[in-house]
Design a protein around this motif. Sequence first.
Motif, PDB file in Angstrom:
ATOM      1  N   ASN A  73       0.824  -1.210   0.000  1.00 30.99           N
ATOM      2  CA  ASN A  73       0.000   0.000   0.000  1.00 30.99           C
ATOM      3  C   ASN A  73       0.862   1.266   0.000  1.00 30.99           C
ATOM      4  N   ASN A  84      -2.607   6.623  -2.929  1.00 31.62           N
ATOM      5  CA  ASN A  84      -4.061   6.548  -2.787  1.00 31.62           C
ATOM      6  C   ASN A  84      -4.668   7.944  -2.707  1.00 31.62           C
ATOM      7  N   ILE A  96      -8.300   3.623  -4.135  1.00 29.33           N
ATOM      8  CA  ILE A  96      -7.417   2.523  -3.751  1.00 29.33           C
ATOM      9  C   ILE A  96      -7.420   1.536  -4.907  1.00 29.33           C
ATOM     10  N   VAL A 125      -4.268  -3.500  -4.295  1.00 33.12           N
ATOM     11  CA  VAL A 125      -4.253  -3.260  -2.847  1.00 33.12           C
ATOM     12  C   VAL A 125      -5.488  -3.876  -2.204  1.00 33.12           C
ATOM     13  N   VAL A 132      -7.743   3.844   3.840  1.00 37.21           N
ATOM     14  CA  VAL A 132      -7.950   2.397   3.856  1.00 37.21           C
ATOM     15  C   VAL A 132      -8.746   2.010   5.107  1.00 37.21           C
TER      16      VAL A 132
END
Length: 627
Positions: free
Chosen positions: A91, A96, A102, A106, A148
């Motif tokens: 990541n 991002n 994203i 990932v 995330v």
Amino acid sequence: MIRLIRSYKFLRLRKTSVQYFSARTNMDLKDIKSDTKSSQLKNSSSFMMNIFRGKMLSAEVFPYPDVLVADEKELILSLVDPFEKFFTEINSASRNDENSSIDGTVLNKLWELGAFGIQVPEKYGGLGLGNTQYGRLCEILGANDLSVGITLGAHQSIGFKGILLFGTQQQKEKYLSKLTTEKVYAAFALTEPSSGSDAGSIRTRAVKSDDGNYFILNGSKIWISNGGVADVMTVFAQTEQVDLATGEKKDRVTAFIVERSFGGVTNGPPEKKMGIKASNTTEVYFDNVKVPIDNVLGGEGNGFKVAMTILNNGRFGMGATLAGTMKFCIQKAVEHANNRVQFGKKIKEYGCIQEKISQMNILQYATESMAYTISQNMDKGSKEYHLEAAISKIFASESAWYVCDEAIQILGGMGYMKEAELERVLRDLRIFRIFEGTNDILRLFVALTGIQYAASNLKFLQRAFKNPANNFGIVSTEISRRVSTSIGLGTIDFNPHIAPELQNYGKKAANCIELFGKSVERLLVRYGKNIINEQYILKRLSNAAIDIYSMVVTLSRASRAIKLNLPTAQHELNMTKVLCIQASNRCMDNLRNTSAESELEMIDVMEEIAREVCNKGGVNTTHVITN
């Protein structure tokens, strides 16, 4: 004897003063009921609920909870390394953020790690972790990429959490496996354009079909995390309910499990946001969606309870997440302070920098202590953690903002640059004081919920004093408590629960709790049911409650460190001492300000200023240049 008589009269004066109230906010105040007819007082096991009565129930805070057995610790430790490796090797939070999304690689890896079903039982394909284990993984998310974290949290902490908490066996079997293993995303659809914090005012509506097999759902939701990618949503809508006793028809909120495949579910484009840019946030629209009756979640008319339980249940995770974020910010600040030289010395040697670094670590320690106190009590089976969870969310979100801001200040110009990553974290953090209950509303929730609990106690005591002969134990205990506190003999004693080195600081917390209970009682006498309208005062009361909880959890955790002879014990001791000094001073000031005439005068003037500005549509002063 004179003191006993005065104490008795003191209670009698409250007969007409104590009132019950309810408030409709997005915290479930309107559904809080007081059993005024019962001859038995309903007691709560919650530590924070009881301080509103000036009492301490120690079971949930002392000793500091340790619930994980060896196998559970081994399991979570085995997951920490692959989760951390994911963030270092796969990541990229900066990428991002730059892309406002994203990428699929990932997300696929997160599915492989089981990150989308952390608390789902293993029989449905999840990791089957408890709340404390979940919190540890949330820390890693918070330290690395909040976008995330939001994507995962929107999916499981609120998206399908209702199915875990309220779902029938059939609903769990139908949905949990696909939401855990089949890359099917979930979302929580509550907020609407016309209803932010007031969830009871939602307009999305579901009407039962003539044959009773479906609800026809129409309406729209805004700011829905995962709204553009979710195929399963927990949706809240008004439904017509009939009171079986009176036959009266009323609108009540009902929760539904809604699939995009039902048809009529669409969404708008991703919102352009200040932060958490990589998380998907959209409007969602429902146009004559046929929802099977079997997809009602938690029973018809119980949607408000379902929504608030979901939010209360997931709030502790925000504390754990932001404790991780603060660790990242502190690490950045300390790296810079250890290496940056100004005026011939490393900046870590300057007092102003030392004060910042100390304060940042104290707040991180308190936030982490709150999060794991709550999660471990939840794992032990506690059902009364809603005040503690709300306090944890407020404290964590405000502390994290402060810590990140101070980290940027320590880095100076470098902190303002993208390369340092702190500017992204600051943007990401801003939403945490708003969503899942704004901190302003949560403060009212804390104060009003606790006040109502205190009011029920006074009602109970009034009934007891009407017939003291039959309630001798209750009456004598209350009079003894009042006499003790009136002559300075406090009834709250932390000494049996905390390390000897902390006993002076425990006394500070005990004094705050005793004054807190007296202040609540005084406010009830003064304002009665109108206390609900005194938001300036309620805010100060809530702030005092937050400071009390921060003192207690750190006193408990530091005492644990000393008892276990941990290598960090002295450091934890020092942070707790400073926090108790700061928090007790703030607490005492806030409690005094709930009744200080100068403060009340200031509040009246501020209300007048706000009305004038709002009436004029903005700043309303005569400019020095033109006049």
